[in-house]
Write an enzyme that holds these catalytic residues in place. Structure first.
Site, PDB file in Angstrom:
ATOM      1  N   SER A 179       0.772  -1.176   0.074  1.00 41.83           N
ATOM      2  CA  SER A 179       0.068  -0.121   0.076  1.00 41.83           C
ATOM      3  C   SER A 179       0.756   1.074  -0.097  1.00 41.83           C
ATOM      4  O   SER A 179       0.617   2.157  -0.552  1.00 41.83           O
ATOM      5  CB  SER A 179      -0.980  -0.043   1.303  1.00 41.83           C
ATOM      6  OG  SER A 179      -1.861  -1.084   1.032  1.00 41.83           O
ATOM      7  N   ASP A 180       1.937   1.126   0.671  1.00 45.98           N
ATOM      8  CA  ASP A 180       2.629   2.405   0.855  1.00 45.98           C
ATOM      9  C   ASP A 180       3.328   2.748  -0.555  1.00 45.98           C
ATOM     10  O   ASP A 180       3.351   3.806  -0.698  1.00 45.98           O
ATOM     11  CB  ASP A 180       3.889   2.223   1.922  1.00 45.98           C
ATOM     12  CG  ASP A 180       3.419   2.076   3.145  1.00 45.98           C
ATOM     13  OD1 ASP A 180       2.796   0.676   3.396  1.00 45.98           O
ATOM     14  OD2 ASP A 180       3.305   2.651   3.986  1.00 45.98           O
TER      15      ASP A 180
END
Length: 260
Positions: free
Chosen positions: A29-30
């Site tokens: 996600s990052d």
């Protein structure tokens, strides 16, 4: 990963050992959000430079970016109300698709259509398998994959990866050995692409790092600096970007707000 749907897609199929939600093996996600942020920044800069002359604020969240990145799977729910399920390394849409055991390691094979299946059967030395009624179409192979997969596994397990890979490549069957990172960086293609770079580090000396995958014809990327030490640029940023003076910077360090 949990709220963005990734764990609803990732993991062993229901009924198999270890079934249930699993996270991807890196902070997906990052990094996905970083990619979207880069696209947004470049688009805003282009609009500023060619249309408006003005900058703009970009609103982006990790959750939004992750949901957007799963759209190829989540659209089946939005359009048809069908929830994707976990299939491990397999596929819900086609077969054979997944990992198989060769004599000396694992291989990933991703047959996406009937033509590729015929080519796979020829590469495996069993062209007759493509003529079996239960395997002639993608939908039939998905329906009978619990019968098909063991057959392919039994054939592949008789020989090494070095035996099978040239045959599969010649037959244009999507496939690849499943590597650990030692094998990744020993691969001739990675070496040919010069993806590993060397930089000088003040503590470690010559240090290997993963390079940028982008290669520009007119402005090649230069690798002049190593990853920074903890707090290496703190004073510089506070002084030159935020306009703080020496006493203010010293106070932040004394209060453990910053590291230096």
């Amino acid at each position: 990963q949990a709220m963005g749907g990734v764990m609803a897609l990732t993991g062993a199929p229901e009924g198999q050992p270890g079934a249930g939600p699993q996270r991807a093996g890196y902070p997906i996600s990052d990094l996905t959000s970083g990619f979207y942020a880069t696209i947004g920044i470049l688009a805003a800069l282009h609009h500023r430079d060619t249309v408006s002359g003005l900058g703009q604020y970009i609103d982006l969240s990790l959750l939004d970016a992750q949901v957007a990145a799963t759209s190829t799977m989540s659209m089946s729910y939005l359009i048809a109300g069908q929830l994707p399920v976990r299939v491990g390394l397999g596929s819900q849409l086609t077969a054979p698709y997944g990992d198989f055991d060769c004599a000396d390691g694992k291989i990933m094979i991703a047959v996406g259509n009937d033509k590729q299946f015929v080519q796979l059967c020829h590469a495996l030395g069993h062209p007759e398998m493509a003529l079996e009624e239960r395997f002639t179409t993608t939908s039939l192979r998905v329906q009978h994959k619990q019968e098909l997969i063991p057959i392919i596994n039994s054939i592949l397990s008789q020989h090494s990866l070095n035996h099978w890979m040239p045959l599969l490549q010649k037959a244009v069957v999507p496939s690849a050995p499943i590597y650990d990172f030692k094998q990744v960086f020993e691969d001739p293609q990675i070496k040919h692409r010069e993806l590993v770079k060397s930089v000088d580090h003040p503590l470690a000396g010559a240090m290997s790092v993963v390079g940028n995958p982008l290669n520009f014809s007119e402005t090649p990327i230069e690798y002049k600096r190593a990853p920074p030490l903890l707090g290496q640029h703190t004073d510089e940023i506070l002084r030159e970007v935020l306009g703080m003076d020496a006493p203010e910077i010293a106070l932040l360090a004394e209060q453990k707000v910053t590291a230096s």
